[in-house]
Design an enzyme around this catalytic site. Structure first.
Site, PDB file in Angstrom:
ATOM      1  N   GLU A   1     -71.545 112.970  19.085  1.00  0.00           N
ATOM      2  CA  GLU A   1     -72.235 112.117  18.113  1.00  0.00           C
ATOM      3  C   GLU A   1     -71.252 111.041  17.622  1.00  0.00           C
ATOM      4  O   GLU A   1     -71.440 110.472  16.557  1.00  0.00           O
ATOM      5  CB  GLU A   1     -72.809 112.940  16.966  1.00  0.00           C
ATOM      6  CG  GLU A   1     -71.831 113.860  16.284  1.00  0.00           C
ATOM      7  CD  GLU A   1     -72.488 114.725  15.229  1.00  0.00           C
ATOM      8  OE1 GLU A   1     -73.077 114.170  14.304  1.00  0.00           O
ATOM      9  OE2 GLU A   1     -72.403 115.963  15.347  1.00  0.00           O
TER      10      GLU A   1
ATOM     11  N   CYS B   1     -74.550 118.107  16.303  1.00  0.00           N
ATOM     12  CA  CYS B   1     -73.608 119.105  16.831  1.00  0.00           C
ATOM     13  C   CYS B   1     -74.240 120.002  17.886  1.00  0.00           C
ATOM     14  O   CYS B   1     -73.599 120.946  18.372  1.00  0.00           O
ATOM     15  CB  CYS B   1     -73.059 119.948  15.694  1.00  0.00           C
ATOM     16  SG  CYS B   1     -72.345 118.960  14.384  1.00  0.00           S
TER      17      CYS B   1
ATOM     18  N   THR C   1     -64.158 118.399   5.274  1.00  0.00           N
ATOM     19  CA  THR C   1     -64.736 119.008   6.488  1.00  0.00           C
ATOM     20  C   THR C   1     -64.674 118.037   7.668  1.00  0.00           C
ATOM     21  O   THR C   1     -65.534 118.058   8.539  1.00  0.00           O
ATOM     22  CB  THR C   1     -66.191 119.502   6.246  1.00  0.00           C
ATOM     23  OG1 THR C   1     -67.017 118.380   5.917  1.00  0.00           O
ATOM     24  CG2 THR C   1     -66.268 120.504   5.125  1.00  0.00           C
TER      25      THR C   1
ATOM     26  N   HIS D   1     -71.686 127.782  15.058  1.00  0.00           N
ATOM     27  CA  HIS D   1     -71.229 126.412  14.829  1.00  0.00           C
ATOM     28  C   HIS D   1     -70.470 126.439  13.506  1.00  0.00           C
ATOM     29  O   HIS D   1     -70.992 126.933  12.502  1.00  0.00           O
ATOM     30  CB  HIS D   1     -72.438 125.464  14.738  1.00  0.00           C
ATOM     31  CG  HIS D   1     -72.068 124.136  14.171  1.00  0.00           C
ATOM     32  ND1 HIS D   1     -71.055 123.368  14.701  1.00  0.00           N
ATOM     33  CD2 HIS D   1     -72.544 123.445  13.090  1.00  0.00           C
ATOM     34  CE1 HIS D   1     -70.939 122.258  13.988  1.00  0.00           C
ATOM     35  NE2 HIS D   1     -71.821 122.276  13.004  1.00  0.00           N
TER      36      HIS D   1
ATOM     37  N   LYS E   1     -71.036 132.609   6.022  1.00  0.00           N
ATOM     38  CA  LYS E   1     -72.318 132.711   5.309  1.00  0.00           C
ATOM     39  C   LYS E   1     -73.424 133.109   6.287  1.00  0.00           C
ATOM     40  O   LYS E   1     -74.300 133.899   5.957  1.00  0.00           O
ATOM     41  CB  LYS E   1     -72.687 131.360   4.677  1.00  0.00           C
ATOM     42  CG  LYS E   1     -71.850 130.981   3.482  1.00  0.00           C
ATOM     43  CD  LYS E   1     -72.292 129.606   3.000  1.00  0.00           C
ATOM     44  CE  LYS E   1     -71.326 129.046   1.986  1.00  0.00           C
ATOM     45  NZ  LYS E   1     -71.971 128.449   0.849  1.00  0.00           N
TER      46      LYS E   1
ATOM     47  N   SER F   1     -77.535 118.958  13.095  1.00  0.00           N
ATOM     48  CA  SER F   1     -78.313 118.394  11.987  1.00  0.00           C
ATOM     49  C   SER F   1     -79.389 117.445  12.490  1.00  0.00           C
ATOM     50  O   SER F   1     -79.263 116.841  13.550  1.00  0.00           O
ATOM     51  CB  SER F   1     -77.397 117.630  11.031  1.00  0.00           C
ATOM     52  OG  SER F   1     -76.588 118.536  10.331  1.00  0.00           O
TER      53      SER F   1
HETATM   54  N1  CAA Z   1     -61.489 129.053  -5.143  1.00  0.00           N
HETATM   55  C1  CAA Z   1     -62.306 129.561  -4.198  1.00  0.00           C
HETATM   56  N2  CAA Z   1     -63.498 129.005  -3.868  1.00  0.00           N
HETATM   57  C2  CAA Z   1     -63.860 127.877  -4.506  1.00  0.00           C
HETATM   58  C3  CAA Z   1     -63.068 127.287  -5.509  1.00  0.00           C
HETATM   59  C4  CAA Z   1     -61.818 127.916  -5.829  1.00  0.00           C
HETATM   60  N3  CAA Z   1     -60.984 127.424  -6.751  1.00  0.00           N
HETATM   61  N4  CAA Z   1     -63.707 126.197  -5.960  1.00  0.00           N
HETATM   62  C5  CAA Z   1     -64.869 126.094  -5.274  1.00  0.00           C
HETATM   63  N5  CAA Z   1     -64.951 127.113  -4.388  1.00  0.00           N
HETATM   64  C6  CAA Z   1     -66.025 127.378  -3.428  1.00  0.00           C
HETATM   65  C7  CAA Z   1     -67.415 127.179  -3.983  1.00  0.00           C
HETATM   66  O1  CAA Z   1     -67.848 128.293  -4.734  1.00  0.00           O
HETATM   67  C8  CAA Z   1     -68.195 126.985  -2.695  1.00  0.00           C
HETATM   68  O2  CAA Z   1     -68.391 128.240  -2.070  1.00  0.00           O
HETATM   69  P1  CAA Z   1     -69.903 128.750  -1.769  1.00  0.00           P
HETATM   70  O3  CAA Z   1     -70.542 127.667  -0.928  1.00  0.00           O
HETATM   71  O4  CAA Z   1     -69.684 130.008  -1.022  1.00  0.00           O
HETATM   72  O5  CAA Z   1     -70.559 128.897  -3.089  1.00  0.00           O
HETATM   73  C9  CAA Z   1     -67.207 126.230  -1.795  1.00  0.00           C
HETATM   74  O6  CAA Z   1     -65.924 126.402  -2.394  1.00  0.00           O
HETATM   75  C10 CAA Z   1     -67.501 124.761  -1.692  1.00  0.00           C
HETATM   76  O7  CAA Z   1     -67.702 124.279  -2.974  1.00  0.00           O
HETATM   77  P2  CAA Z   1     -68.765 123.126  -3.281  1.00  0.00           P
HETATM   78  O8  CAA Z   1     -70.080 123.475  -2.676  1.00  0.00           O
HETATM   79  O9  CAA Z   1     -68.725 122.826  -4.719  1.00  0.00           O
HETATM   80  O10 CAA Z   1     -68.091 121.936  -2.440  1.00  0.00           O
HETATM   81  P3  CAA Z   1     -68.514 120.459  -2.243  1.00  0.00           P
HETATM   82  O11 CAA Z   1     -69.488 119.982  -3.257  1.00  0.00           O
HETATM   83  O12 CAA Z   1     -67.233 119.722  -2.117  1.00  0.00           O
HETATM   84  O13 CAA Z   1     -69.313 120.448  -0.846  1.00  0.00           O
HETATM   85  C11 CAA Z   1     -69.699 120.658   1.494  1.00  0.00           C
HETATM   86  C12 CAA Z   1     -68.921 121.204   0.297  1.00  0.00           C
HETATM   87  C13 CAA Z   1     -71.193 120.619   1.140  1.00  0.00           C
HETATM   88  C14 CAA Z   1     -69.478 121.536   2.673  1.00  0.00           C
HETATM   89  C15 CAA Z   1     -69.209 119.199   1.738  1.00  0.00           C
HETATM   90  O14 CAA Z   1     -67.868 119.244   2.160  1.00  0.00           O
HETATM   91  C16 CAA Z   1     -70.008 118.485   2.815  1.00  0.00           C
HETATM   92  O15 CAA Z   1     -71.005 117.839   2.522  1.00  0.00           O
HETATM   93  N6  CAA Z   1     -69.571 118.592   4.111  1.00  0.00           N
HETATM   94  C17 CAA Z   1     -70.276 117.952   5.224  1.00  0.00           C
HETATM   95  C18 CAA Z   1     -71.589 118.629   5.570  1.00  0.00           C
HETATM   96  C19 CAA Z   1     -71.458 119.996   6.201  1.00  0.00           C
HETATM   97  O16 CAA Z   1     -70.424 120.347   6.744  1.00  0.00           O
HETATM   98  N7  CAA Z   1     -72.530 120.768   6.170  1.00  0.00           N
HETATM   99  C20 CAA Z   1     -72.567 122.039   6.843  1.00  0.00           C
HETATM  100  C21 CAA Z   1     -73.942 122.381   7.359  1.00  0.00           C
HETATM  101  S1  CAA Z   1     -74.589 121.040   8.361  1.00  0.00           S
HETATM  102  C22 CAA Z   1     -73.830 121.255   9.870  1.00  0.00           C
HETATM  103  O17 CAA Z   1     -73.337 122.284  10.166  1.00  0.00           O
HETATM  104  C23 CAA Z   1     -73.763 120.078  10.806  1.00  0.00           C
HETATM  105  C24 CAA Z   1     -72.403 119.477  10.726  1.00  0.00           C
HETATM  106  O18 CAA Z   1     -71.501 119.851  11.452  1.00  0.00           O
HETATM  107  C25 CAA Z   1     -72.172 118.412   9.727  1.00  0.00           C
END
Ligand code: CAA
Length: 403
Positions: free
Chosen positions: A98, A130, A171, A252, A261, A327
């Site tokens: 992609e 992906c 990520t 993935h 998860k 996605s």
């Molecule tokens: N210690 C331990 N854990 C902590 C922490 C700390 N001090 N602070 C936060 N965390 C945990 C949170 O509890 C959370 O865990 P859970 O999801 O298990 O609850 C984790 O860290 C991430 O925290 P947030 O959700 O608050 O993080 P964020 O708002 O920065 O978003 C994300 C994370 C959504 C993955 C973001 O990085 C993102 O948008 N990434 C791109 C999209 C993506 O990868 N999506 C995955 C599914 S889609 C897919 O798979 C296709 C693809 O390749 C893109």
């Protein structure tokens, strides 16, 4: 004999029924030689380091220098595993990505030239976020069922870019996975059991005018898990298999906690001993991904390589389930079965050395590298030599030049 129950029954065009095993004969990955440490990145972004290392399950993130684009990474992933006989037998190259560098010309055409593949070959690029490399694998199986003596090179290659200081930055990643698909494979047979599911959603996408992905992070996480539930439920219905039938699962991994998860969603279906065993295998399956980051199409297959290289107790005959998610979105659940002697085909030492020999960048240097851009006005740029076998050497007249 595992072979007997796995053999494909395929009716060829003259109506003769043939049986054969088709699957992964060799596999190898490439990631650039520089990375950024996730604890340092967290500190620079004023985030608790544990959020990245535990919350997302990432310790390092590969960075692509300007000399490594998806084409050169694809060629770098493939060349170490190809013999002259392979290059002669390959008549189909599929690049799943992609991160395409051209709206028209397939990256597979460049890769074909760089690797010196038999000229009487097909070369195409596939796209569905992906998921594309998975459909590449399934297409390769169909091709070999019809042309048993041919081999297909399937490569997944991507640079995951969300932008500096964005929530997706943690990520990102860069790398490629090459898989040689043939009859009588020496790593694993690809079983004919895939269940796919397609739905039109906007969880992650990249419009043509944008170099960065758009993402609805929380929604993408939810959809990943929801598609897993859908394809797994249908898979059980169609195959009568249960989670206990698998020695391991590979997911993935956009970030390694995402797969955890997914695994945790399925684990209640088996007893505690099996839960512990599957969790142990999962840990092996995310060792490399934790150190590379997201490589989009290649992430599932990087996880598979990590599992094969790092797990201590996989054996011939073991079946591994794979969950592919792209996605937009397409999800697919399928399985592979390991064959006798698969360990001899693994490049575990070279993979480990590649990761260990990388150079750590400061966050400031990562930011500079990240912002480097190729000219878009047709002017010439000559890039300096890097240490990889293949690299982008420059651009001229809107053409990419490789070395
Ligand atoms: N210690 C331990 N854990 C902590 C922490 C700390 N001090 N602070 C936060 N965390 C945990 C949170 O509890 C959370 O865990 P859970 O999801 O298990 O609850 C984790 O860290 C991430 O925290 P947030 O959700 O608050 O993080 P964020 O708002 O920065 O978003 C994300 C994370 C959504 C993955 C973001 O990085 C993102 O948008 N990434 C791109 C999209 C993506 O990868 N999506 C995955 C599914 S889609 C897919 O798979 C296709 C693809 O390749 C893109």
């Amino acid at each position: 004999m595992i072979g007997d129950k796995l053999r494909y029954t395929y009716r060829n065009d003259v109506g003769r029924v043939t049986n054969m095993n088709i699957g992964i004969d060799k596999l190898h990955f490439f990631t650039p030689h520089v990375y950024v440490d996730m604890e340092e990145l967290a500190e620079a972004r004023d985030v608790e380091p544990a959020k990245f290392t535990i919350g997302l399950g990432q310790t390092q993130q590969a960075v692509a220098p300007i000399t490594q684009d998806p084409v050169s990474m694809a060629a770098n992933a493939a060349w170490p595993i190809l013999t002259d006989d392979d290059k002669e037998a390959i008549d189909f190259i599929i690049v799943g990505s992609e991160s395409g560098v051209d709206q028209s010309k397939a990256m597979a055409v460049h890769v074909h030239q760089l690797l010196g593949i038999n000229p009487f070959a097909r070369a195409i690029e596939m796209k569905e976020a992906c998921y594309a490399a998975t459909v590449g694998l399934q297409t390769a199986v169909s091709h070999i069922a019809r042309h048993p003596e041919s081999k297909v090179l399937v490569i997944a290659t991507d640079i995951a870019r969300y932008g500096l200081n964005t929530s997706g930055e943690s990520t990102q990643g860069a790398g490629a996975v090459a898989m040689l698909i043939s009859k009588d494979p020496r790593v694993a047979v690809i079983n004919d059991d895939a269940v796919s599911y397609t739905g039109d959603i906007y969880d992650f996408w990249r419009p043509n005018y944008s170099t960065y992905a758009q993402v609805d992070g929380k929604f993408s996480n939810e959809q990943y898990l929801s598609y897993l539930e859908t394809v797994w439920t249908e898979y059980k219905k169609r195959t009568n298999k249960t989670l206990a039938d698998f020695k391991a699962l590979a997911f993935h991994l956009p970030y390694s906690k995402m797969g955890l998860k997914g695994l945790r969603q399925l684990l209640p279906e088996v007893d505690e001993a099996k839960q512990a065993a599957l969790t142990e295998q999962f840990e092996a399956s995310r060792v490399y991904n934790k150190r590379v980051g997201n490589i989009y199409t290649g992430s599932l297959y990087l996880s598979l390589i990590s599992l094969l290289d790092q797990s201590q107790d996989l054996q011939a005959g073991d079946t591994i389930a794979l969950y592919s998610y792209g996605s937009g979105a397409v999800g697919e659940f399928f399985s592979i079965t390991l064959v006798e002697g698969f360990k001899d085909m693994l490049a575990d030492e070279s993979h480990q050395a590649m990761l260990d020999n990388r150079i750590q960048l400061s966050v400031a240097d990562y930011e500079l590298i990240f912002q480097e851009e190729l000219p878009t006005d047709g002017s010439q740029l000559v890039l300096s030599e890097d240490e990889e076998q293949f690299q982008l050497a420059g651009v001229e007249d809107h053409k990419r030049l490789y070395k």
